[in-house]
Design a protein around this motif. Structure first.
Motif, PDB file in Angstrom:
ATOM      1  N   UNK A 121       0.893  -1.160  -0.112  1.00 41.39           N
ATOM      2  CA  UNK A 121      -0.033  -0.116   0.113  1.00 41.39           C
ATOM      3  C   UNK A 121       0.855   1.269   0.138  1.00 41.39           C
ATOM      4  N   UNK A 122       0.105   2.426  -0.258  1.00 44.99           N
ATOM      5  CA  UNK A 122       0.940   3.432  -0.403  1.00 44.99           C
ATOM      6  C   UNK A 122       1.455   4.196   0.757  1.00 44.99           C
ATOM      7  N   UNK A 123       0.963   3.921   1.815  1.00 40.45           N
ATOM      8  CA  UNK A 123       1.356   4.512   3.249  1.00 40.45           C
ATOM      9  C   UNK A 123       2.604   3.760   3.478  1.00 40.45           C
ATOM     10  N   UNK A 124       2.726   2.317   3.337  1.00 35.20           N
ATOM     11  CA  UNK A 124       4.008   1.820   3.566  1.00 35.20           C
ATOM     12  C   UNK A 124       5.036   2.108   2.506  1.00 35.20           C
ATOM     13  N   UNK A 125       4.583   2.590   1.221  1.00 37.12           N
ATOM     14  CA  UNK A 125       5.603   3.199   0.387  1.00 37.12           C
ATOM     15  C   UNK A 125       6.184   4.347   0.895  1.00 37.12           C
ATOM     16  N   UNK A 126       5.315   5.354   1.267  1.00 33.63           N
ATOM     17  CA  UNK A 126       6.005   6.619   1.764  1.00 33.63           C
ATOM     18  C   UNK A 126       6.815   6.546   3.047  1.00 33.63           C
ATOM     19  N   UNK A 127       6.496   5.512   3.899  1.00 31.71           N
ATOM     20  CA  UNK A 127       7.317   5.257   5.012  1.00 31.71           C
ATOM     21  C   UNK A 127       8.646   4.884   4.596  1.00 31.71           C
ATOM     22  N   UNK A 128       8.698   3.813   3.407  1.00 31.07           N
ATOM     23  CA  UNK A 128       9.880   3.509   3.149  1.00 31.07           C
ATOM     24  C   UNK A 128      10.955   4.616   2.590  1.00 31.07           C
ATOM     25  N   UNK A 129      10.257   5.397   1.868  1.00 29.54           N
ATOM     26  CA  UNK A 129      10.811   6.701   1.397  1.00 29.54           C
ATOM     27  C   UNK A 129      11.552   7.577   2.733  1.00 29.54           C
ATOM     28  N   UNK A 130      10.702   7.807   3.776  1.00 28.51           N
ATOM     29  CA  UNK A 130      11.141   8.454   4.603  1.00 28.51           C
ATOM     30  C   UNK A 130      12.109   7.725   5.559  1.00 28.51           C
ATOM     31  N   UNK A 131      12.293   6.379   5.455  1.00 29.87           N
ATOM     32  CA  UNK A 131      13.294   5.517   6.114  1.00 29.87           C
ATOM     33  C   UNK A 131      14.645   6.027   5.353  1.00 29.87           C
ATOM     34  N   UNK A 132      14.300   5.729   4.228  1.00 31.30           N
ATOM     35  CA  UNK A 132      15.612   6.064   3.105  1.00 31.30           C
ATOM     36  C   UNK A 132      16.346   7.493   3.450  1.00 31.30           C
ATOM     37  N   UNK A 133      15.422   8.454   3.544  1.00 31.76           N
ATOM     38  CA  UNK A 133      15.977   9.791   3.951  1.00 31.76           C
ATOM     39  C   UNK A 133      16.509   9.833   5.252  1.00 31.76           C
ATOM     40  N   UNK A 134      16.217   9.231   6.160  1.00 29.39           N
ATOM     41  CA  UNK A 134      16.751   9.163   7.558  1.00 29.39           C
ATOM     42  C   UNK A 134      18.282   8.632   7.289  1.00 29.39           C
ATOM     43  N   UNK A 135      18.248   7.543   6.713  1.00 28.40           N
ATOM     44  CA  UNK A 135      19.605   6.905   6.297  1.00 28.40           C
ATOM     45  C   UNK A 135      20.552   8.176   5.550  1.00 28.40           C
ATOM     46  N   UNK A 136      19.942   8.828   4.694  1.00 31.08           N
ATOM     47  CA  UNK A 136      20.630   9.828   3.896  1.00 31.08           C
ATOM     48  C   UNK A 136      21.210  10.868   4.962  1.00 31.08           C
ATOM     49  N   UNK A 137      20.185  11.458   5.569  1.00 35.96           N
ATOM     50  CA  UNK A 137      20.379  12.477   6.659  1.00 35.96           C
ATOM     51  C   UNK A 137      21.546  12.187   7.347  1.00 35.96           C
ATOM     52  N   UNK A 138      21.520  11.103   8.050  1.00 39.14           N
ATOM     53  CA  UNK A 138      22.485  10.563   9.089  1.00 39.14           C
ATOM     54  C   UNK A 138      23.833  10.667   8.228  1.00 39.14           C
ATOM     55  N   UNK A 139      24.027   9.987   7.218  1.00 46.42           N
ATOM     56  CA  UNK A 139      25.129   9.870   6.297  1.00 46.42           C
ATOM     57  C   UNK A 139      25.399  11.275   6.224  1.00 46.42           C
ATOM     58  N   UNK A 140      24.889  12.107   5.700  1.00 44.46           N
ATOM     59  CA  UNK A 140      25.172  13.466   5.242  1.00 44.46           C
ATOM     60  C   UNK A 140      25.703  14.145   6.451  1.00 44.46           C
ATOM     61  N   UNK A 141      25.164  14.243   7.602  1.00 42.60           N
ATOM     62  CA  UNK A 141      25.520  14.923   8.826  1.00 42.60           C
ATOM     63  C   UNK A 141      26.924  14.354   9.575  1.00 42.60           C
ATOM     64  N   UNK A 142      27.060  13.152   9.411  1.00 40.93           N
ATOM     65  CA  UNK A 142      28.338  12.341   9.853  1.00 40.93           C
ATOM     66  C   UNK A 142      29.325  12.680   8.941  1.00 40.93           C
TER      67      UNK A 142
END
Length: 431
Positions: free
Chosen positions: A188-209
């Motif tokens: 479903x679409x809610x899980x899909x948007x959650x997957x993008x959000x988690x991908x963004x979390x990983x990218x944000x942490x990598x960016x800051x570190x």
């Protein structure tokens, strides 16, 4: 906004004045911190464009779940791009005062946090509102990233560093759509948007570190009056206004086509599953090739010739996509994508050559026009699809293409008039 060489979105600070700091204080391949900086900005690019267009491949699912039309669902994309367009210019001014790293970090954190909330939107109105705030937050990345690179990277290494950042833009935009397509098909679409959000979390942490501390940033004062005067000057420049119009019209075509293509492909006669529809966005890879070729096209055909070729390619793709066959629709999307990225690369690179002062603001205005074109194209494309089917969307695209032709022809006429004036003046003096 694509850069001149890659077709990915060109950001505001790329056109700022060079840093006065010695070259030896800047990063380059082989210098400690350069690789970390490159991957940090790559991660920021992936997160930014995955979040920005996260709902585009999901529009048919959103329409089905909420019971809304394509035009109503398209606002989940248009609200984000429109808010980004409105906020790029003021955030570019804030980055001059408070620092590139601080603004990029804050933008990514806020946008990612909203990305984790978006899947829980109880209705379409809440979803559109959250997406608008998310788009405004994401504006801090294009308002700061290229300025950071211009200040921190040695001139000879700058092109490669920018190339990796815009590669992150392209990969983020493409992968976000593909991920949402396949996850939505399964959960479903809610899980899909959650997957993008988690991908963004990983990218944000990598960016800051990974991102090294800025060495060469010097805070400047906030001067709204000077900013307003610079903006007025750019808006009174006829050539810049034509370039802004061309960028907006090209993006109108692109936004319209990719906002509603999912609706066409899930319906008869195609009946494709959501995951396959999301994978159609692999066509974006064609844009990397065509935008890279734009420089060579300008060298052979001139700027106007390259624009005419881009327009012809886009129009041919629109007409080809009218056929009810995947063997025609997919090549049509390839031509539309190639034409758009080539035309956008020509227009965006011309802005930097045209603006002799206030180049950061000139680029910011181009980005505003570009993303406003995306918003308008997405919304009007969905309205046209709702009222006239895919043929209605194609008609809208052809009208936008005609607008590009008209602007380019007028530019050619204006150039000839300017060339004649000295000759007429000389003839008058002679007589």
């Amino acid at each position: 906004m694509p850069s001149a060489s890659t077709g990915a979105p060109t950001t505001v600070g790329a056109l700022s004045s060079p840093s006065p700091e010695p070259t030896s204080s800047r990063l380059a391949p082989g210098v400690p911190g350069y690789r970390r900086m490159s991957f940090a900005l790559f991660s920021a690019g992936v997160a930014t464009f995955a979040l920005l267009y996260s709902t585009q491949a999901l529009l048919p699912a959103l329409s089905g779940d909420f019971g809304v039309t394509a035009s109503a669902a398209s606002w989940t994309v248009s609200a984000a791009t429109g808010a980004l367009a409105l906020c790029v210019l003021p955030l570019s001014a804030l980055s001059e005062r408070f620092g590139r790293v601080r603004l990029m970090t804050l933008s990514l954190v806020v946008a990612t946090a909203l990305g984790l909330l978006v899947p829980f939107a109880p209705g379409p109105e809440w979803l559109v509102a959250l997406r608008a705030v998310q788009g405004a937050a994401l504006a801090g990345i294009p308002a700061s990233a290229m300025a950071y690179l211009a200040e921190e990277v040695r001139p000879k290494a700058l092109v490669a560093a920018i190339g990796l950042f815009v590669a992150g833009n392209s990969i983020g935009g493409m992968s976000g759509r593909i991920v949402t397509g396949w996850v939505s098909q399964a959960w479903g679409w809610r899980a899909a948007l959650a997957a993008v959000g988690l991908m963004a979390v990983i990218c944000t942490v990598a960016f800051r570190l990974l991102l090294p501390k800025a060495r060469n940033f010097t805070p400047g004062p906030l001067n709204p009056g000077a900013l307003a005067r610079t903006v007025r000057g750019h808006l009174s420049d006829p050539l810049l206004m034509r370039l802004y119009g061309i960028g907006a019209l090209f993006m109108t075509v692109f936004g319209a086509v990719y906002t509603v293509i999912g609706y066409r492909l899930v319906d008869a006669p195609f009946g494709l599953p959501q995951g396959v529809v999301g994978s159609v966005f692999l066509v974006y890879l064609v844009g990397t090739v065509s935008s890279a070729a734009a420089g060579r096209l300008v060298g052979r055909l001139g700027r106007r010739g390259a624009l005419y070729l881009a327009v012809g390619t886009t129009a041919a793709g629109l007409l080809l996509s009218l056929a009810d066959s995947l063997t025609a629709v997919l090549p049509g999307l390839v031509l539309i994508t190639a034409g758009f990225f080539a035309g956008h690369a020509v227009a965006s690179s011309s802005v930097s050559r045209t603006a002799t002062t206030g180049r950061a603001q000139a680029s910011a205005l181009y980005q505003s026009a570009y993303y406003l074109g995306s918003s308008v194209g997405g919304t009007l494309g969905a309205v046209a699809f709702h009222s006239g089917g895919w043929a209605g969307t194609v008609l809208l695209g052809l009208l936008a293409v005609l607008g590009v032709v008209s602007i380019t022809l007028y530019g050619s006429y204006a150039a000839r008039v300017r060339e004649r004036r000295p000759m007429l003046s000389a003839a008058a003096v002679h007589h």
